[in-house]
Design an enzyme around this catalytic site. Sequence first.
Site, PDB file in Angstrom:
ATOM      1  N   ASN A  56      19.390 -27.751 -11.917  1.00  0.00           N
ATOM      2  CA  ASN A  56      18.557 -28.902 -11.543  1.00  0.00           C
ATOM      3  C   ASN A  56      19.076 -30.156 -12.258  1.00  0.00           C
ATOM      4  O   ASN A  56      18.484 -30.668 -13.215  1.00  0.00           O
ATOM      5  CB  ASN A  56      17.093 -28.619 -11.894  1.00  0.00           C
ATOM      6  CG  ASN A  56      16.146 -29.655 -11.308  1.00  0.00           C
ATOM      7  OD1 ASN A  56      16.571 -30.704 -10.829  1.00  0.00           O
ATOM      8  ND2 ASN A  56      14.853 -29.365 -11.354  1.00  0.00           N
ATOM      9  N   TYR A 101       6.272 -32.741 -11.506  1.00  0.00           N
ATOM     10  CA  TYR A 101       6.818 -32.858 -10.143  1.00  0.00           C
ATOM     11  C   TYR A 101       6.317 -34.134  -9.476  1.00  0.00           C
ATOM     12  O   TYR A 101       5.110 -34.391  -9.447  1.00  0.00           O
ATOM     13  CB  TYR A 101       6.369 -31.661  -9.282  1.00  0.00           C
ATOM     14  CG  TYR A 101       7.111 -30.393  -9.609  1.00  0.00           C
ATOM     15  CD1 TYR A 101       8.270 -30.059  -8.923  1.00  0.00           C
ATOM     16  CD2 TYR A 101       6.664 -29.547 -10.611  1.00  0.00           C
ATOM     17  CE1 TYR A 101       8.970 -28.900  -9.234  1.00  0.00           C
ATOM     18  CE2 TYR A 101       7.351 -28.386 -10.936  1.00  0.00           C
ATOM     19  CZ  TYR A 101       8.505 -28.067 -10.236  1.00  0.00           C
ATOM     20  OH  TYR A 101       9.208 -26.925 -10.552  1.00  0.00           O
ATOM     21  N   TYR A 160      15.456 -35.851 -18.113  1.00  0.00           N
ATOM     22  CA  TYR A 160      14.987 -35.467 -19.448  1.00  0.00           C
ATOM     23  C   TYR A 160      15.896 -36.041 -20.540  1.00  0.00           C
ATOM     24  O   TYR A 160      15.407 -36.482 -21.595  1.00  0.00           O
ATOM     25  CB  TYR A 160      14.924 -33.939 -19.584  1.00  0.00           C
ATOM     26  CG  TYR A 160      13.907 -33.290 -18.680  1.00  0.00           C
ATOM     27  CD1 TYR A 160      12.611 -33.793 -18.577  1.00  0.00           C
ATOM     28  CD2 TYR A 160      14.214 -32.167 -17.921  1.00  0.00           C
ATOM     29  CE1 TYR A 160      11.667 -33.200 -17.747  1.00  0.00           C
ATOM     30  CE2 TYR A 160      13.276 -31.565 -17.090  1.00  0.00           C
ATOM     31  CZ  TYR A 160      12.018 -32.091 -17.006  1.00  0.00           C
ATOM     32  OH  TYR A 160      11.091 -31.505 -16.191  1.00  0.00           O
TER      33      TYR A 160
HETATM   34  C1  LIG Z   1      12.601 -35.300 -12.424  1.00  0.00           C
HETATM   35  C2  LIG Z   1      11.482 -36.228 -11.933  1.00  0.00           C
HETATM   36  C3  LIG Z   1      10.148 -35.753 -12.516  1.00  0.00           C
HETATM   37  C4  LIG Z   1      11.775 -37.663 -12.417  1.00  0.00           C
HETATM   38  O1  LIG Z   1      10.743 -38.495 -11.936  1.00  0.00           O
HETATM   39  P1  LIG Z   1      11.040 -39.909 -11.259  1.00  0.00           P
HETATM   40  O2  LIG Z   1       9.728 -40.527 -10.947  1.00  0.00           O
HETATM   41  O3  LIG Z   1      11.995 -39.736 -10.139  1.00  0.00           O
HETATM   42  O4  LIG Z   1      11.796 -40.683 -12.438  1.00  0.00           O
HETATM   43  P2  LIG Z   1      11.463 -42.144 -13.005  1.00  0.00           P
HETATM   44  O5  LIG Z   1      11.553 -43.119 -11.887  1.00  0.00           O
HETATM   45  O6  LIG Z   1      10.189 -42.111 -13.761  1.00  0.00           O
HETATM   46  O7  LIG Z   1      12.690 -42.363 -13.991  1.00  0.00           O
HETATM   47  C5  LIG Z   1      12.526 -42.589 -15.383  1.00  0.00           C
HETATM   48  C6  LIG Z   1      13.874 -42.922 -15.976  1.00  0.00           C
HETATM   49  O8  LIG Z   1      14.750 -41.804 -15.796  1.00  0.00           O
HETATM   50  C7  LIG Z   1      15.909 -42.210 -15.073  1.00  0.00           C
HETATM   51  N1  LIG Z   1      16.261 -41.157 -14.120  1.00  0.00           N
HETATM   52  C8  LIG Z   1      15.465 -40.536 -13.224  1.00  0.00           C
HETATM   53  N2  LIG Z   1      16.173 -39.643 -12.505  1.00  0.00           N
HETATM   54  C9  LIG Z   1      17.448 -39.738 -12.973  1.00  0.00           C
HETATM   55  C10 LIG Z   1      18.663 -39.096 -12.632  1.00  0.00           C
HETATM   56  N3  LIG Z   1      18.717 -38.174 -11.657  1.00  0.00           N
HETATM   57  N4  LIG Z   1      19.793 -39.426 -13.302  1.00  0.00           N
HETATM   58  C11 LIG Z   1      19.769 -40.339 -14.287  1.00  0.00           C
HETATM   59  N5  LIG Z   1      18.641 -41.020 -14.663  1.00  0.00           N
HETATM   60  C12 LIG Z   1      17.497 -40.694 -14.001  1.00  0.00           C
HETATM   61  C13 LIG Z   1      15.485 -43.457 -14.308  1.00  0.00           C
HETATM   62  O9  LIG Z   1      16.593 -44.262 -14.012  1.00  0.00           O
HETATM   63  C14 LIG Z   1      14.537 -44.104 -15.276  1.00  0.00           C
HETATM   64  O10 LIG Z   1      15.256 -44.843 -16.259  1.00  0.00           O
HETATM   65  P3  LIG Z   1      14.664 -46.216 -16.883  1.00  0.00           P
HETATM   66  O11 LIG Z   1      13.470 -45.820 -17.705  1.00  0.00           O
HETATM   67  O12 LIG Z   1      15.789 -46.746 -17.682  1.00  0.00           O
HETATM   68  O13 LIG Z   1      14.281 -47.067 -15.708  1.00  0.00           O
HETATM   69  C15 LIG Z   1      11.420 -36.259 -10.390  1.00  0.00           C
HETATM   70  O14 LIG Z   1      12.681 -36.658  -9.896  1.00  0.00           O
HETATM   71  C16 LIG Z   1      11.040 -34.945  -9.749  1.00  0.00           C
HETATM   72  O15 LIG Z   1       9.848 -34.653  -9.622  1.00  0.00           O
HETATM   73  N6  LIG Z   1      12.031 -34.149  -9.321  1.00  0.00           N
HETATM   74  C17 LIG Z   1      11.771 -32.926  -8.562  1.00  0.00           C
HETATM   75  C18 LIG Z   1      10.978 -31.900  -9.343  1.00  0.00           C
HETATM   76  C19 LIG Z   1      11.672 -31.437 -10.574  1.00  0.00           C
HETATM   77  O16 LIG Z   1      12.864 -31.159 -10.589  1.00  0.00           O
HETATM   78  N7  LIG Z   1      10.868 -31.321 -11.639  1.00  0.00           N
HETATM   79  C20 LIG Z   1      11.322 -30.824 -12.895  1.00  0.00           C
HETATM   80  C21 LIG Z   1      11.271 -29.347 -12.890  1.00  0.00           C
HETATM   81  S1  LIG Z   1      11.794 -28.728 -14.471  1.00  0.00           S
END
Ligand SMILES: CC(C)(COP(=O)(O)OP(=O)(O)OC[C@H]1O[C@@H](n2cnc3c(N)ncnc32)[C@H](O)[C@@H]1OP(=O)(O)O)[C@@H](O)C(=O)NCCC(=O)NCCS
Length: 172
Positions: A135, A97, A142
């Site tokens: 989600n 998260y 992922y």
């Molecule tokens: C899901 C989560 C962990 C991703 O973390 P983040 O810090 O926003 O993502 P990052 O900036 O590290 O992104 C990494 C890569 O994924 C891609 N990415 C992230 N979110 C994306 C989305 N919604 N759609 C497409 N690509 C996505 C980014 O573009 C990036 O690509 P790159 O490596 O080519 O630059 C974060 O959005 C989060 O905490 N969400 C809420 C909690 C949640 O849902 N947790 C999972 C529960 S199962």
Amino acid sequence: MTIILKKCTLEDSSKLQEISYETFNETFKDQNSPENMIAYLERAFNLNQLEKELSIISSQFFFVYFNNEVAGYLKVNTKDAQSEEMGEESLEIERIYIKNKFQKHGLGKYLLNKALEIAMELNKTKIWLGVWEKNENAIAFYKKMGFVQTGVHSFYMGDEEQIDFIMTKTLI
Ligand SMILES: CC(C)(COP(=O)(O)OP(=O)(O)OC[C@H]1O[C@@H](n2cnc3c(N)ncnc32)[C@H](O)[C@@H]1OP(=O)(O)O)[C@@H](O)C(=O)NCCC(=O)NCCS
């Protein structure tokens, strides 16, 4: 910009509770009833429960700090700490998260890479997780990180049964 990773200890239970509540609320409150949210938060993130989880040898929690503020956290499980019987070869990402305001800055990828690093060090062949079918944001993240859907399991939000996709990344 400074990013720091810190492994959590038992002393971090209150801080862990705070970020767990905050990020779970931010992520799920718009798509779930207040009653189910409260029931889940109280069951999953009460201090006794978190202290119990922090004491399990096969579970590890990490905070990621962004410019000295806790921006997110990671929980990984191995062996019988995994929430499904996936066996000795697997590592589970149970929670990952990032607070809303810190998302899309690479911190999720940073935590995911930490999980991969631990899995490699422990000679695991698979890394897996459960993610709510609704989600979409996390599922897209992922997929971007190389996970594919390999199954489903049930998750209880309060009294509501929800479907989680199981997603897996093979490491060899
Ligand atoms: C899901 C989560 C962990 C991703 O973390 P983040 O810090 O926003 O993502 P990052 O900036 O590290 O992104 C990494 C890569 O994924 C891609 N990415 C992230 N979110 C994306 C989305 N919604 N759609 C497409 N690509 C996505 C980014 O573009 C990036 O690509 P790159 O490596 O080519 O630059 C974060 O959005 C989060 O905490 N969400 C809420 C909690 C949640 O849902 N947790 C999972 C529960 S199962």
